[in-house]
Design a protein around this motif. Sequence first.
Motif, PDB file in Angstrom:
ATOM      1  N   LEU A  96      25.191  27.554  34.158  1.00  0.00           N
ATOM      2  CA  LEU A  96      25.213  28.844  33.597  1.00  0.00           C
ATOM      3  C   LEU A  96      26.731  29.264  33.863  1.00  0.00           C
ATOM      4  CD1 LEU A  96      23.247  30.745  32.782  1.00  0.00           C
ATOM      5  CD2 LEU A  96      22.897  31.142  35.064  1.00  0.00           C
ATOM      6  N   ALA A  97      27.162  28.987  35.429  1.00  0.00           N
ATOM      7  CA  ALA A  97      28.102  29.168  34.816  1.00  0.00           C
ATOM      8  C   ALA A  97      29.629  28.952  33.981  1.00  0.00           C
ATOM      9  CB  ALA A  97      29.072  28.848  36.904  1.00  0.00           C
ATOM     10  N   GLY A  98      29.284  27.370  33.810  1.00  0.00           N
ATOM     11  CA  GLY A  98      29.989  26.761  32.854  1.00  0.00           C
ATOM     12  C   GLY A  98      30.082  28.264  31.540  1.00  0.00           C
ATOM     13  N   LEU A  99      28.306  28.204  31.029  1.00  0.00           N
ATOM     14  CA  LEU A  99      28.395  28.850  30.103  1.00  0.00           C
ATOM     15  C   LEU A  99      28.997  30.356  30.191  1.00  0.00           C
ATOM     16  CD1 LEU A  99      27.440  28.907  26.789  1.00  0.00           C
ATOM     17  CD2 LEU A  99      25.005  29.858  28.432  1.00  0.00           C
ATOM     18  N   THR A 175      30.576  40.842  28.863  1.00  0.00           N
ATOM     19  CA  THR A 175      30.509  39.743  28.285  1.00  0.00           C
ATOM     20  C   THR A 175      29.590  39.354  28.591  1.00  0.00           C
ATOM     21  OG1 THR A 175      33.142  39.770  27.160  1.00  0.00           O
ATOM     22  CG2 THR A 175      31.158  37.280  27.457  1.00  0.00           C
ATOM     23  N   VAL A 176      29.503  38.937  29.499  1.00  0.00           N
ATOM     24  CA  VAL A 176      28.074  37.942  30.481  1.00  0.00           C
ATOM     25  C   VAL A 176      27.211  38.448  31.697  1.00  0.00           C
ATOM     26  CG1 VAL A 176      29.578  35.367  30.111  1.00  0.00           C
ATOM     27  CG2 VAL A 176      29.764  36.991  32.087  1.00  0.00           C
ATOM     28  N   GLY A 177      26.935  39.850  31.547  1.00  0.00           N
ATOM     29  CA  GLY A 177      26.200  40.488  32.303  1.00  0.00           C
ATOM     30  C   GLY A 177      24.765  40.098  32.439  1.00  0.00           C
ATOM     31  N   GLY A 178      24.096  39.161  30.879  1.00  0.00           N
ATOM     32  CA  GLY A 178      23.255  39.046  31.036  1.00  0.00           C
ATOM     33  C   GLY A 178      22.894  37.632  32.211  1.00  0.00           C
ATOM     34  N   LEU A 179      24.262  36.733  31.991  1.00  0.00           N
ATOM     35  CA  LEU A 179      24.389  35.526  32.628  1.00  0.00           C
ATOM     36  C   LEU A 179      23.536  35.492  34.077  1.00  0.00           C
ATOM     37  CD1 LEU A 179      25.571  33.847  29.742  1.00  0.00           C
ATOM     38  CD2 LEU A 179      23.395  33.638  29.928  1.00  0.00           C
ATOM     39  N   VAL A 180      24.908  36.146  34.757  1.00  0.00           N
ATOM     40  CA  VAL A 180      25.448  36.517  35.263  1.00  0.00           C
ATOM     41  C   VAL A 180      26.547  37.609  35.882  1.00  0.00           C
ATOM     42  CG1 VAL A 180      26.395  33.464  36.197  1.00  0.00           C
ATOM     43  CG2 VAL A 180      28.233  35.331  34.656  1.00  0.00           C
ATOM     44  N   ASP A 181      26.429  37.645  37.398  1.00  0.00           N
ATOM     45  CA  ASP A 181      27.321  39.089  37.854  1.00  0.00           C
ATOM     46  C   ASP A 181      28.485  38.561  37.972  1.00  0.00           C
ATOM     47  OD1 ASP A 181      25.047  40.834  38.099  1.00  0.00           O
ATOM     48  OD2 ASP A 181      24.340  40.141  39.739  1.00  0.00           O
ATOM     49  N   VAL A 182      29.859  39.781  37.813  1.00  0.00           N
ATOM     50  CA  VAL A 182      30.956  39.353  37.972  1.00  0.00           C
ATOM     51  C   VAL A 182      30.974  40.775  38.973  1.00  0.00           C
ATOM     52  CG1 VAL A 182      33.329  39.670  36.849  1.00  0.00           C
ATOM     53  CG2 VAL A 182      30.788  38.624  35.813  1.00  0.00           C
ATOM     54  N   VAL A 183      32.372  40.430  40.288  1.00  0.00           N
ATOM     55  CA  VAL A 183      32.504  41.567  40.765  1.00  0.00           C
ATOM     56  C   VAL A 183      33.521  41.475  41.269  1.00  0.00           C
ATOM     57  CG1 VAL A 183      30.008  41.919  42.183  1.00  0.00           C
ATOM     58  CG2 VAL A 183      31.679  40.330  42.684  1.00  0.00           C
ATOM     59  N   MET A 184      34.332  42.545  41.841  1.00  0.00           N
ATOM     60  CA  MET A 184      36.005  42.540  42.397  1.00  0.00           C
ATOM     61  C   MET A 184      35.588  42.811  43.282  1.00  0.00           C
ATOM     62  SD  MET A 184      39.414  44.562  42.693  1.00  0.00           S
ATOM     63  CE  MET A 184      38.955  45.815  41.495  1.00  0.00           C
ATOM     64  N   ALA A 185      36.355  42.385  44.134  1.00  0.00           N
ATOM     65  CA  ALA A 185      36.288  42.335  45.716  1.00  0.00           C
ATOM     66  C   ALA A 185      37.374  42.425  46.310  1.00  0.00           C
ATOM     67  CB  ALA A 185      35.745  40.761  46.338  1.00  0.00           C
ATOM     68  N   GLY A 186      38.835  42.438  45.373  1.00  0.00           N
ATOM     69  CA  GLY A 186      39.652  43.322  46.343  1.00  0.00           C
ATOM     70  C   GLY A 186      41.140  41.949  45.461  1.00  0.00           C
ATOM     71  N   VAL A 192      32.392  35.141  40.338  1.00  0.00           N
ATOM     72  CA  VAL A 192      31.238  35.269  39.096  1.00  0.00           C
ATOM     73  C   VAL A 192      29.802  35.095  40.285  1.00  0.00           C
ATOM     74  CG1 VAL A 192      29.912  33.868  37.302  1.00  0.00           C
ATOM     75  CG2 VAL A 192      32.352  34.406  37.120  1.00  0.00           C
ATOM     76  N   LEU A 193      29.379  35.196  40.446  1.00  0.00           N
ATOM     77  CA  LEU A 193      28.050  35.290  41.398  1.00  0.00           C
ATOM     78  C   LEU A 193      26.453  35.055  39.943  1.00  0.00           C
ATOM     79  CD1 LEU A 193      28.773  38.317  43.674  1.00  0.00           C
ATOM     80  CD2 LEU A 193      29.472  35.836  44.096  1.00  0.00           C
ATOM     81  N   PRO A 194      25.775  34.619  41.692  1.00  0.00           N
ATOM     82  CA  PRO A 194      24.159  34.132  41.150  1.00  0.00           C
ATOM     83  C   PRO A 194      23.509  35.741  39.933  1.00  0.00           C
ATOM     84  CG  PRO A 194      24.440  32.858  42.725  1.00  0.00           C
ATOM     85  CD  PRO A 194      25.570  33.379  42.197  1.00  0.00           C
ATOM     86  N   LEU A 195      23.548  35.659  39.293  1.00  0.00           N
ATOM     87  CA  LEU A 195      22.445  37.014  38.709  1.00  0.00           C
ATOM     88  C   LEU A 195      21.961  37.712  39.898  1.00  0.00           C
ATOM     89  CD1 LEU A 195      22.503  38.510  36.259  1.00  0.00           C
ATOM     90  CD2 LEU A 195      20.170  37.766  35.497  1.00  0.00           C
ATOM     91  N   GLY A 196      21.836  39.252  40.146  1.00  0.00           N
ATOM     92  CA  GLY A 196      21.482  39.575  41.065  1.00  0.00           C
ATOM     93  C   GLY A 196      21.197  39.195  42.145  1.00  0.00           C
TER      94      GLY A 196
END
Length: 272
Positions: A96-99, A175-186, A192-196
């Motif tokens: 899923l991450a590769g996709l 672009t990928v909000g329904g597949l994984v989560d994306v966060v800015m941490a610094g 790119v993280l597991p969804l939820g």
Amino acid sequence: MDPAAAPFPYKLVATDLDGTLLRDDGTVSGRTREALAAVTAAGAAHIIVTGRSVPWTRPILDDLGYEGLAVCGQGGQVYHAGEHRLLTSLTLDRQLAGLALAKIESETGPLALAVSRDGFDGEVLVTPGYRLKDAVLRTTLVEDPAELWSAPLNKVYIQHPELDDDTLTRIARATVGGLVDVVMAGEGIVEVLPLGLSKATGLSLAARRLGLKAADTIAFGDMPNDIPMFGWARHGVAMANAHAELKAVADEITDANTDDGIAVVLEKLFLG
């Protein structure tokens, strides 16, 4: 500080690490240490909640003499610092991450990548071009991108040679909000993280182990990845150096991490 001066109104203090508990030189001031010691003497718990994976967090906690629970890997890992034991760990589906990465790169062009492998001693693998702000962090350079996917992962780090962190995060989420989560941490850290998954999910799990709830909690942070934690906790405190997105949802803004912002709030709470 005299912890008996006034009843402390929270049973749990949750603190982010970089930019919050740690000063810019990577240390914790004596004043902040004293304030947190007063919190635990008053019967409350202190949990560190960080985006860093356990291998990148463990040396800091050892140096601090911290022996409680720590939530690491953006909520994906619960670690017992006193026992040096990884209690729970959530992995990212590599297919899923590769996709997701392929979809992001179709919008942005090529990205520089790094991955955090799962486990107590999980390596962080980086590809050429990936920039580390902290040169002290232990990483392994890989020339063949296929190596990134050869073992279970907690997260993927992405960087773009031209786009700033906010823009990259915004495009990736759209672009990928329904597949994984994306966060800015610094600075330079978009993940790119597991969804939820979020700091809130990890903190709620750690708190449950201590018999504590969201209503018992005051949380401190500085970056957008702390937003879910603020949404979960009863009271969220942003540092003066915090990102504008976090300040916008905070219940309170304190002094900067370099000016004992955590201690300022805790000392006021003890005064009642």
